[in-house]
Motif scaffolding. Structure first.
Motif, PDB file in Angstrom:
ATOM      1  N   ILE A 174      96.576  19.987 128.437  1.00  0.00           N
ATOM      2  CA  ILE A 174      95.678  19.120 127.967  1.00  0.00           C
ATOM      3  C   ILE A 174      95.953  17.735 127.207  1.00  0.00           C
ATOM      4  N   ILE A 175      96.918  18.081 126.364  1.00  0.00           N
ATOM      5  CA  ILE A 175      97.241  17.254 125.426  1.00  0.00           C
ATOM      6  C   ILE A 175      97.826  15.944 126.340  1.00  0.00           C
ATOM      7  N   GLU A 176      98.215  16.179 127.305  1.00  0.00           N
ATOM      8  CA  GLU A 176      98.988  15.192 128.360  1.00  0.00           C
ATOM      9  C   GLU A 176      97.760  14.050 128.823  1.00  0.00           C
ATOM     10  N   THR A 177      96.449  14.433 128.559  1.00  0.00           N
ATOM     11  CA  THR A 177      95.531  13.724 128.962  1.00  0.00           C
ATOM     12  C   THR A 177      95.376  12.586 127.870  1.00  0.00           C
ATOM     13  N   LYS A 178      96.033  12.427 126.640  1.00  0.00           N
ATOM     14  CA  LYS A 178      96.232  11.331 125.683  1.00  0.00           C
ATOM     15  C   LYS A 178      96.884  10.173 126.385  1.00  0.00           C
ATOM     16  N   ASN A 179      97.809  10.337 127.507  1.00  0.00           N
ATOM     17  CA  ASN A 179      98.627   9.305 127.962  1.00  0.00           C
ATOM     18  C   ASN A 179      97.717   8.833 129.260  1.00  0.00           C
ATOM     19  N   ILE A 180      96.567   9.311 129.620  1.00  0.00           N
ATOM     20  CA  ILE A 180      96.029   8.990 130.712  1.00  0.00           C
ATOM     21  C   ILE A 180      94.584   8.389 130.149  1.00  0.00           C
ATOM     22  N   ILE A 181      93.767   8.824 129.387  1.00  0.00           N
ATOM     23  CA  ILE A 181      92.652   8.491 129.037  1.00  0.00           C
ATOM     24  C   ILE A 181      92.845   7.520 127.662  1.00  0.00           C
ATOM     25  N   LYS A 182      92.662   6.277 127.962  1.00  0.00           N
ATOM     26  CA  LYS A 182      93.017   5.121 126.687  1.00  0.00           C
ATOM     27  C   LYS A 182      91.718   4.733 126.092  1.00  0.00           C
ATOM     28  N   ASN A 183      90.622   4.753 126.770  1.00  0.00           N
ATOM     29  CA  ASN A 183      89.286   3.662 126.322  1.00  0.00           C
ATOM     30  C   ASN A 183      88.132   4.601 126.591  1.00  0.00           C
TER      31      ASN A 183
END
Length: 183
Positions: A174-183
Motif C-alpha cells: 500500500i505504501i506504493e500508492t504514494k507514487n500514484i496518488i498525488k493530489n
C-alpha cells in the motif's frame, strides 16, 4: 446584484477494501487476536488525509452468511479496528459491509457497486476524483461499476499480473500508492 459562488462540497474518498488491504487476509477473520494490520498502512492513510481525502472501508463479509461468525463478532472487530486507526490519528469516515453469500444475489456484494453507491448517497462523494484500493478483481470491478475510474490493485493470492484486470495500477504494498496518488 450580488454574485454567489457555489461551493462544491463533494468529498474526495479513498475506498479501502479490508481483508488484504487493511489487514493480512486470513480467510473469514473475526477474532481481534488474529488481526494484523498490513505493513505501512497507517503511514499511507495519514498521507491520504494530508492530501484532503477521507477514508471509507468497503468489505464483503460472507463469513456472516456462512455462519463462520455472526454480525456481533464482525461489529466487535470493526469497532476495535476503527479505534486502532483513531489511536494512530486516522479517522475512518465510515465502513460499509456486505454480510451476504455469493449466492444471495444482493446489490451490495462486490463486484456490484452497492456499498459504494450507499456511501455516495450518504456523503455526496466526488467519485471522479476518488480512489478505490483493493486486492481482488471484484474490488476493482465494484469501483468501476460505481463510476470510480481511479483504481489500484494490490497484487495478492487472488490476483496475478496476468489476470485481465481493468485497473490503472498494480502494486505490491500500500505504501506504493504514494507514487500514484498525488493530489
Amino acid at each position: 446584484m450580488k454574485e454567489y459562488i457555489i461551493l462544491d462540497n463533494k468529498k474526495k474518498i479513498i475506498f479501502l477494501d479490508r481483508d488484504g488491504v487493511i489487514n493480512i487476509d486470513k480467510h473469514y477473520l473475526y477474532k481481534i487476536e488474529e488481526f494484523e494490520f498490513t505493513q505501512n498502512l497507517f503511514k499511507t492513510c495519514k498521507y491520504f488525509i494530508s492530501l484532503g481525502y477521507e477514508i471509507i472501508v468497503i468489505t464483503n463479509q460472507s463469513g456472516i452468511a456462512r455462519k463462520y461468525y455472526n454480525e456481533d463478532d464482525f461489529k466487535k472487530l470493526t469497532s476495535w479496528m476503527i479505534n486502532e486507526f483513531k489511536q494512530n490519528d486516522i479517522n475512518i469516515l465510515d465502513l460499509f459491509y456486505c454480510p451476504h453469500s455469493p449466492n444471495d444475489n444482493c446489490s451490495c456484494r462486490k463486484p456490484k457497486p452497492g456499498m459504494i453507491l450507499q456511501a455516495n448517497h450518504k456523503y455526496n462523494i466526488d467519485l471522479e476524483n476518488s480512489w478505490l484500493i483493493g486486492d481482488k478483481t471484484s474490488d476493482i470491478e465494484a469501483g468501476i461499476n460505481a463510476g470510480i475510474q481511479n483504481t489500484i490493485l494490490i497484487a495478492s493470492e487472488y490476483s496475478t499480473e496476468t489476470d485481465e484486470i481493468n485497473t490503472q495500477h498494480i502494486i505490491h504494498n500500500i505504501i506504493e500508492t504514494k507514487n500514484i496518488i498525488k493530489n
